[in-house]
Motif scaffolding. Sequence first.
Motif, PDB file in Angstrom:
ATOM      1  N   ARG A  20       0.823  -1.224   0.000  1.00 31.23           N
ATOM      2  CA  ARG A  20       0.000   0.000   0.000  1.00 31.23           C
ATOM      3  C   ARG A  20       0.849   1.263   0.000  1.00 31.23           C
ATOM      4  O   ARG A  20       0.520   2.241  -0.639  1.00 31.23           O
ATOM      5  CB  ARG A  20      -0.937   0.000   1.217  1.00 31.23           C
ATOM      6  CG  ARG A  20      -2.131  -0.900   1.037  1.00 31.23           C
ATOM      7  CD  ARG A  20      -3.128  -0.722   2.173  1.00 31.23           C
ATOM      8  NE  ARG A  20      -2.596  -1.228   3.431  1.00 31.23           N
ATOM      9  CZ  ARG A  20      -2.609  -2.496   3.779  1.00 31.23           C
ATOM     10  NH1 ARG A  20      -3.122  -3.393   2.975  1.00 31.23           N
ATOM     11  NH2 ARG A  20      -2.110  -2.884   4.931  1.00 31.23           N
ATOM     12  N   PHE A  24       0.708   4.170  -2.698  1.00 36.85           N
ATOM     13  CA  PHE A  24       0.419   5.548  -2.262  1.00 36.85           C
ATOM     14  C   PHE A  24       1.466   6.497  -2.846  1.00 36.85           C
ATOM     15  O   PHE A  24       1.123   7.525  -3.458  1.00 36.85           O
ATOM     16  CB  PHE A  24       0.435   5.622  -0.723  1.00 36.85           C
ATOM     17  CG  PHE A  24       0.093   6.976  -0.160  1.00 36.85           C
ATOM     18  CD1 PHE A  24      -1.170   7.228   0.362  1.00 36.85           C
ATOM     19  CD2 PHE A  24       1.026   8.011  -0.147  1.00 36.85           C
ATOM     20  CE1 PHE A  24      -1.495   8.485   0.878  1.00 36.85           C
ATOM     21  CE2 PHE A  24       0.712   9.261   0.362  1.00 36.85           C
ATOM     22  CZ  PHE A  24      -0.552   9.494   0.881  1.00 36.85           C
ATOM     23  N   SER A 120      -7.849   7.311  -3.134  1.00 33.37           N
ATOM     24  CA  SER A 120      -8.684   7.883  -2.065  1.00 33.37           C
ATOM     25  C   SER A 120      -7.840   8.153  -0.836  1.00 33.37           C
ATOM     26  O   SER A 120      -8.052   9.143  -0.127  1.00 33.37           O
ATOM     27  CB  SER A 120      -9.867   6.978  -1.731  1.00 33.37           C
ATOM     28  OG  SER A 120      -9.421   5.776  -1.190  1.00 33.37           O
ATOM     29  N   SER A 121      -6.834   7.297  -0.583  1.00 29.68           N
ATOM     30  CA  SER A 121      -6.049   7.542   0.622  1.00 29.68           C
ATOM     31  C   SER A 121      -5.138   8.758   0.448  1.00 29.68           C
ATOM     32  O   SER A 121      -4.894   9.482   1.423  1.00 29.68           O
ATOM     33  CB  SER A 121      -5.337   6.286   1.109  1.00 29.68           C
ATOM     34  OG  SER A 121      -4.265   5.963   0.345  1.00 29.68           O
ATOM     35  N   ILE A 124      -7.407  11.542   1.336  1.00 22.47           N
ATOM     36  CA  ILE A 124      -7.624  11.634   2.800  1.00 22.47           C
ATOM     37  C   ILE A 124      -6.406  12.283   3.455  1.00 22.47           C
ATOM     38  O   ILE A 124      -6.522  13.170   4.296  1.00 22.47           O
ATOM     39  CB  ILE A 124      -7.921  10.236   3.396  1.00 22.47           C
ATOM     40  CG1 ILE A 124      -9.252   9.699   2.859  1.00 22.47           C
ATOM     41  CG2 ILE A 124      -7.933  10.287   4.929  1.00 22.47           C
ATOM     42  CD1 ILE A 124      -9.494   8.218   3.125  1.00 22.47           C
ATOM     43  N   GLN A 147      -9.994  -0.312  -0.193  1.00 22.98           N
ATOM     44  CA  GLN A 147     -10.235   1.071   0.208  1.00 22.98           C
ATOM     45  C   GLN A 147     -10.139   1.225   1.731  1.00 22.98           C
ATOM     46  O   GLN A 147      -9.514   2.151   2.232  1.00 22.98           O
ATOM     47  CB  GLN A 147     -11.634   1.513  -0.268  1.00 22.98           C
ATOM     48  CG  GLN A 147     -11.783   1.623  -1.765  1.00 22.98           C
ATOM     49  CD  GLN A 147     -11.154   2.884  -2.330  1.00 22.98           C
ATOM     50  OE1 GLN A 147     -11.037   3.884  -1.643  1.00 22.98           O
ATOM     51  NE2 GLN A 147     -10.757   2.835  -3.579  1.00 22.98           N
ATOM     52  N   ALA A 150      -6.506   0.869   3.088  1.00 19.11           N
ATOM     53  CA  ALA A 150      -5.649   2.017   2.759  1.00 19.11           C
ATOM     54  C   ALA A 150      -6.068   3.252   3.558  1.00 19.11           C
ATOM     55  O   ALA A 150      -5.212   3.969   4.094  1.00 19.11           O
ATOM     56  CB  ALA A 150      -5.710   2.300   1.257  1.00 19.11           C
ATOM     57  N   ALA A 151      -7.374   3.490   3.660  1.00 17.54           N
ATOM     58  CA  ALA A 151      -7.862   4.671   4.390  1.00 17.54           C
ATOM     59  C   ALA A 151      -7.478   4.604   5.860  1.00 17.54           C
ATOM     60  O   ALA A 151      -7.107   5.617   6.471  1.00 17.54           O
ATOM     61  CB  ALA A 151      -9.386   4.775   4.251  1.00 17.54           C
ATOM     62  N   GLU A 153      -4.979   3.685   7.276  1.00 13.79           N
ATOM     63  CA  GLU A 153      -3.590   4.072   7.572  1.00 13.79           C
ATOM     64  C   GLU A 153      -3.385   5.590   7.552  1.00 13.79           C
ATOM     65  O   GLU A 153      -2.309   6.068   7.886  1.00 13.79           O
ATOM     66  CB  GLU A 153      -2.648   3.401   6.559  1.00 13.79           C
ATOM     67  CG  GLU A 153      -2.570   1.897   6.811  1.00 13.79           C
ATOM     68  CD  GLU A 153      -1.922   1.119   5.677  1.00 13.79           C
ATOM     69  OE1 GLU A 153      -1.656   1.689   4.608  1.00 13.79           O
ATOM     70  OE2 GLU A 153      -1.703  -0.080   5.883  1.00 13.79           O
ATOM     71  N   GLN A 154      -4.411   6.349   7.145  1.00 15.89           N
ATOM     72  CA  GLN A 154      -4.213   7.796   6.968  1.00 15.89           C
ATOM     73  C   GLN A 154      -4.612   8.648   8.165  1.00 15.89           C
ATOM     74  O   GLN A 154      -4.182   9.787   8.276  1.00 15.89           O
ATOM     75  CB  GLN A 154      -4.973   8.283   5.724  1.00 15.89           C
ATOM     76  CG  GLN A 154      -4.561   7.598   4.446  1.00 15.89           C
ATOM     77  CD  GLN A 154      -3.048   7.587   4.259  1.00 15.89           C
ATOM     78  OE1 GLN A 154      -2.374   8.570   4.556  1.00 15.89           O
ATOM     79  NE2 GLN A 154      -2.508   6.475   3.780  1.00 15.89           N
TER      80      GLN A 154
END
Length: 326
Positions: A20, A24, A120-121, A124, A147, A150-151, A153-154
Amino acid sequence: MTDDGILVVSEDACRELVGRKDAFDAVEAVFAAMARGDAYNFPVIREAIGYADALYGFKSGFDRAGLALGLKSGGYWPGNAAKGLTNHQSTVFLFDPDTGRLKALVGGNYLTAVRTAAASSVSIAHLARPDARVLGMVGAGHQSAFQLRAAAEQRSFEKVVAWNFHPEMLPALGKVAAEIGLPFEAVERERLGAEADVIITITSAFEPLMMRDWIKPGTHIACMGTDTKGKQEVDAALVAAATVFTDEVAQSISIGEAQHAVAQGLKAEADITPIGAVINGAHPGRNSEAEITLFDGTGVGLQDLAVASVAADLAKAGGRAQVVRL
Ligand code: NAD
């Protein structure tokens, strides 16, 4: 000049090699290059081929900064599931920008999911409020698990609230949340809007699922499912009320979530900002704690080339690619 041959990188190798964080970084860099004018996408081809109910096409482009040239070819074969295959099929072809020779053939199925989640990440990371604690998921299909991972982790999320048109698909997404240690609750859409600080929509809907009045001030919403004319996941009034960012403005207004608000005269093309401008520091991004930010992630070929280049480089370095010569 020596012939290095063509690298063939399998789906398994992509899954093992491209994490990921790799996705990213690659997607963030290519969005930045697009906004600087260093990278551009060529016109997309997508055709119903009149056989096997398939949609087939190409997404292609060139990144002069990352030196990625090529295309992703593939599409949607609805009968595949009955054959034990994924309905979405894709392969990435990378060419040497100095010679035009084919450099690599890379399996594109896993990479499509991981690059879409990376988009998306990235949004974010750059647009959501730092104090976001509740993640809302609208959709529970193949892409949703990527999704969610990954999200998560933000931001320091403490909970996931989720809704899906087919509720029987939600427990599988709940398992993913459990794996990453997040409480998960299936809720109605109004409650999802009232609770979530960040919302991801990742469905194949053709009508608005989330309405303007349900979204609280300060929310960041990433609309990731709308990638075709006619599709829609949120109320056009929500797009109108939000500060809108996208991967590519031309796609956002024609096949992305903003198509409806723009067609209805509720949003001007000039008011939609490429996320790369925020990454490059040319746009401040979020302006206030109360602002609603919306990322219209339409999916561009350059994302595919970026992650496929990472896969090819790692596979070459780690001896995980087959080499063939034409
Ligand atoms: P999937 O077929 O596995 O899941 C589809 C999802 O949409 C499920 O949650 C399903 O319940 C929901 N859904 C189906 N019909 C619906 C309806 N009428 N109303 C509301 N929800 C409905 O698909 P997937 O692989 O998870 O992809 C989801 C969407 O993301 C697709 O529309 C796909 O085209 C899009 N996508 C976008 C990008 C991008 O870069 N933006 C990349 C890949 C996929």
